[in-house]
Scaffold this active site. Structure first.
Site, mmCIF file in Angstrom:
data_model
loop_
_atom_site.group_PDB
_atom_site.id
_atom_site.type_symbol
_atom_site.label_atom_id
_atom_site.label_comp_id
_atom_site.label_asym_id
_atom_site.label_seq_id
_atom_site.Cartn_x
_atom_site.Cartn_y
_atom_site.Cartn_z
ATOM 1 N N HIS A 123 0.841 -1.203 0.000
ATOM 2 C CA HIS A 123 0.000 0.000 0.000
ATOM 3 C C HIS A 123 0.879 1.257 0.000
ATOM 4 O O HIS A 123 0.724 2.140 -0.848
ATOM 5 C CB HIS A 123 -0.921 -0.010 1.219
ATOM 6 C CG HIS A 123 -1.763 1.213 1.367
ATOM 7 N ND1 HIS A 123 -3.073 1.278 0.949
ATOM 8 C CD2 HIS A 123 -1.481 2.445 1.874
ATOM 9 C CE1 HIS A 123 -3.553 2.490 1.190
ATOM 10 N NE2 HIS A 123 -2.610 3.221 1.763
ATOM 11 N N GLU A 124 1.817 1.320 0.949
ATOM 12 C CA GLU A 124 2.647 2.531 1.051
ATOM 13 C C GLU A 124 3.571 2.668 -0.163
ATOM 14 O O GLU A 124 3.763 3.773 -0.677
ATOM 15 C CB GLU A 124 3.458 2.524 2.353
ATOM 16 C CG GLU A 124 2.616 2.537 3.638
ATOM 17 C CD GLU A 124 1.616 3.682 3.750
ATOM 18 O OE1 GLU A 124 1.737 4.679 3.006
ATOM 19 O OE2 GLU A 124 0.687 3.581 4.569
ATOM 20 N N CYS A 139 -9.554 -3.233 -2.675
ATOM 21 C CA CYS A 139 -8.268 -2.876 -3.301
ATOM 22 C C CYS A 139 -7.212 -2.557 -2.234
ATOM 23 O O CYS A 139 -7.509 -1.921 -1.229
ATOM 24 C CB CYS A 139 -8.445 -1.683 -4.237
ATOM 25 S SG CYS A 139 -6.879 -1.107 -4.937
HETATM 26 ZN ZN ZN Z 1 -2.595 5.232 2.035
HETATM 27 ZN ZN ZN Z 2 -7.578 0.257 -6.619
#
Ligand code: ZN
Ligand code: ZN
Length: 183
Positions: A123-124, A139
């Site tokens: 994510h990051e 997501c």
């Molecule tokens: Zn974020």
């Molecule tokens: Zn997405």
């Protein structure tokens, strides 16, 4: 950044490398800077730690740097954050503090703990590749306000984010095609 179990870094290395088609190297630990610790909150200021990470080294040989810490992170408007990243930038950080927690004061099982860290890392790092938060169900780039939301997410980018990531790689000379590996 600060004491972190080296086994965690080893566990994260391959999934990140596979998922993002990047070579991942584990760097020596760096001490936590005392000035980012907030006594009254007993937490470390996430944005200041991110800035510190880039201030101590220019990481010339690397396209991205992911700082991992065991301390609890915050930014003033939130109780805590799981991590923080520069959007379309070089650096990101994640904390193992919250992901380690299980229900009612217990510790999370190791496999759940590691899956959480992989999701947070991707994510990051996704932010550093220019991806904003995404509203598509499940997501990886969805905003996580708590562990429950983090656990509900798929360990993958949605098709839309995947296309944006592919496009970012093409525009920025990351010439390896992205793999579609499940973690
Ligand atoms: Zn974020
Ligand atoms: Zn997405």
């Amino acid at each position: 950044m600060g004491p972190v179990d080296p086994e965690i870094l080893q566990h994260l290395r391959q999934p990140i490398a596979d998922f993002l088609s990047l070579t991942v190297r584990i760097l020596p630990p760096k001490p936590l800077p005392a000035q980012v610790y907030h006594v009254a909150r007993d937490q470390h200021h996430s944005t200041q730690l991110l800035e510190y990470l880039l201030a101590v080294d220019d990481y010339q040989d690397f396209s991205r740097i992911l700082g991992i810490t065991a301390v609890d992170l915050y930014i003033p408007i939130f109780t805590f954050v799981f991590g923080e990243a520069q959007l379309d930038g070089k650096a990101a950080i994640i904390s193992t503090f919250r992901p380690r927690q299980g229900p009612a004061g217990t510790s999370a099982p190791h496999s759940i703990f590691m899956t959480r860290l992989i999701k947070l890392s991707l994510h990051e790092l996704g932010h550093t590749f220019g991806l904003p938060h995404c509203r598509q169900d499940g997501c990886l780039m969805g905003f996580d306000s708590n562990l429950e939301k983090l656990d509900q997410k798929n360990p993958k980018y949605c098709e839309y984010c995947r296309i944006m990531l592919d496009d970012y790689y093409t525009r920025n000379g990351f010439d390896q095609p992205l793999q579609r590996v499940k973690v």
